[in-house]
Design an enzyme around this catalytic site. Structure first.
Site, PDB file in Angstrom:
ATOM      1  N   LYS A 289      -3.288 -14.755  -1.192  1.00 57.33           N
ATOM      2  CA  LYS A 289      -4.097 -13.502  -0.805  1.00 57.33           C
ATOM      3  C   LYS A 289      -5.208 -13.360  -1.830  1.00 57.33           C
ATOM      4  O   LYS A 289      -4.768 -12.736  -2.777  1.00 57.33           O
ATOM      5  CB  LYS A 289      -3.429 -12.364  -0.030  1.00 57.33           C
ATOM      6  CG  LYS A 289      -4.570 -11.398   0.530  1.00 57.33           C
ATOM      7  CD  LYS A 289      -3.545 -10.394   0.816  1.00 57.33           C
ATOM      8  CE  LYS A 289      -4.448  -9.072   1.314  1.00 57.33           C
ATOM      9  NZ  LYS A 289      -3.940  -7.816   1.972  1.00 57.33           N
TER      10      LYS A 289
ATOM     11  N   SER B 193      -5.750  -6.567   6.039  1.00 55.63           N
ATOM     12  CA  SER B 193      -6.607  -7.221   5.402  1.00 55.63           C
ATOM     13  C   SER B 193      -6.339  -8.854   4.896  1.00 55.63           C
ATOM     14  O   SER B 193      -6.962  -9.492   4.070  1.00 55.63           O
ATOM     15  CB  SER B 193      -6.958  -6.332   4.031  1.00 55.63           C
ATOM     16  OG  SER B 193      -5.656  -6.375   3.262  1.00 55.63           O
TER      17      SER B 193
ATOM     18  N   SER C  72      -1.193  -4.889   6.987  1.00 54.90           N
ATOM     19  CA  SER C  72      -2.063  -5.975   6.414  1.00 54.90           C
ATOM     20  C   SER C  72      -1.511  -7.379   6.619  1.00 54.90           C
ATOM     21  O   SER C  72      -2.504  -8.296   6.523  1.00 54.90           O
ATOM     22  CB  SER C  72      -2.721  -5.728   5.247  1.00 54.90           C
ATOM     23  OG  SER C  72      -3.904  -4.947   5.224  1.00 54.90           O
TER      24      SER C  72
END
Length: 441
Positions: A84, A139, A163
């Site tokens: 990520k 996210s 997220s």
């Protein structure tokens, strides 16, 4: 009908790849080359990656093959993974040591990107693999999209308000948030080949030191970047996976994968002593809550999640029980926002945290699991959710630190997936994974 190639004929999962590489039936360089080819073919539509590290991934894959040839048996040998954001390598040390090969940085909200778009890849906004006009959630947007589309079998995330779990639900893949504090930050001795290191730790291969990667929108804007629940701006999570959660203690590392078995493999690598943790005999007592006592979810995700609970019951994984007191948590939204706002008065936030911790402790004294919809709504468009927070059913467990897992619960009328969230006592990831494995491959 889907906009993207999300099919049952997906590439092998992480566990299968690692078994094949360890046995000599597959070379790590070939597994990684196949992943890089899938990314080259499919990411122009998805925009799931910020950067692709083809040269460094190929070099690391050769190193894994050399380890196997020297009779090493890394548990995740040759597994291509996404990490990520550009800072994701900082937390990937245990995965690299286990034989994983990072092939690129997945998308996160970027500079100048409205938070509602959830992810900004190298080619533009990240789209949901099932419908390009819908968000993948965030996210950990790129990680979810890349896994759902079969570009990689596993991708890391971080979860400060949902997220990992929200994009897992909306992209139709399993996603796990670990117990807060279960994992320490990654170590510099596991840097990827060619990575530049400096005072800030690991960076993407070939990157320079200094400010790294896109930050969440509003991250540097101070208190004005966050508003009260109901406003059209929303929570952002710039923390790198596995990085220090800071004084708020909200963010925990997590993972998205094609299967629950792959989530379990990640957990065993990341959490010391995980493999030795016992799982209670199934079925275990579980409590269902559609709204946690304060949220106002839509009917469709509630109905789909409740049907998924029935499948767990039918599989012999859980038995539903009524809590001694109905679960009614205080809305965690104002507390979460206060904790993320510099200089805010935190007295009410601490009170909310204490009250909800007590109520959850009471629930877990009589039940092993709490089951809820993962999100209050179906995936929204790229223009944003309007005045509703998709985090309504997830961020309570960032405040409390409990581990939580989202599994696919079915598809709504719009053709997009939704999820079922299961929450367990601190440190009980083994139970979450065992229960999920009864209904999800």
């Amino acid at each position: 009908m889907t906009d993207m190639a999300v099919t049952d004929a997906a590439p092998a999962g992480a566990v299968e790849i690692a078994e094949a590489v360890r046995s000599g039936a597959l070379r790590a360089v070939d597994a990684v080359a196949a992943a890089l080819a899938r990314i080259a073919d499919g990411d122009a539509r998805l925009c799931a990656f910020l950067e692709v590290w083809a040269e460094d991934a190929s070099r690391r894959a050769r190193e894994v093959d050399a380890r196997v040839a020297a009779s090493e048996r890394p548990p995740l040998a040759g597994v291509p993974i996404g990490v990520k954001g550009r800072r994701g390598l900082r937390a990937a040390g245990p995965l690299l040591a286990a034989g994983c090969v990072p092939v690129g940085a997945t998308s996160v909200p970027g500079p100048g990107t409205a938070w509602q778009t959830w992810g900004l890849g190298a080619g533009g906004r990240t789209v949901n693999p099932w419908r390009a006009d819908r968000t993948p959630g965030g996210s950990s947007a790129g990680s979810a999209a890349a896994v759902a589309a079969g570009l990689v079998p596993l991708a890391t995330g971080s979860d400060g308000a949902g997220s990992v779990r929200i994009p897992a639900a909306w992209c139709g893949v399993p996603g796990l948030k670990l117990t807060t504090g279960a994992v320490t930050a990654g170590r510099a001795d596991h840097a990827a080949p060619g990575a530049c290191t400096g005072p800030s730790g690991l960076t993407a291969p070939g990157a320079s030191t200094g400010p790294m990667g896109p930050t969440a929108p509003g991250a540097s804007a101070g208190p004005s970047a966050l508003t009260a629940p109901g406003a059209s701006t929303g929570p952002t999570e710039p923390t790198a996976p596995g990085a220090s959660t800071g004084p708020t203690g909200l963010t925990a590392p997590g993972v998205l994968a094609r299967s629950v078995a792959d989530l379990a493999a990640y957990w065993r690598v990341m959490v010391p002593g995980a493999a030795r943790r016992a799982v209670p005999e199934l079925p275990v007592p579980a409590v269902w809550s559609a709204d946690l006592g304060f949220a106002e979810p839509d009917e469709e995700p509630v109905a789909l999640a409740r049907a998924a609970v029935d499948r767990l019951v039918d599989a012999g994984a859980v038995r539903l029980v009524r809590p001694r007191r109905p679960l009614r948590l205080d809305d965690p939204g104002p507390a979460w926002l206060a904790l993320r706002t510099p200089g805010a008065d935190l007295r009410d936030a601490h009170r909310t945290r204490a009250v909800n911790d007590e109520r959850l402790a009471g629930l877990f004294s009589g039940a092993a699991l709490l089951l809820t919809p993962t999100t209050p709504t179906a995936p929204h468009g790229h223009e944003g959710p309007g005045d509703r927070y998709s985090t309504a059913l997830t961020w309570a467990f960032n405040l409390s630190g409990h581990p939580a897992l989202s599994i696919p619960a079915g598809f709504g009328a719009d053709g997009c997936p939704v999820g079922l969230q299961s929450v367990a006592p601190h440190g009980a990831e083994a139970l979450l994974l065992a229960v999920a494995a009864t209904v999800t491959r």
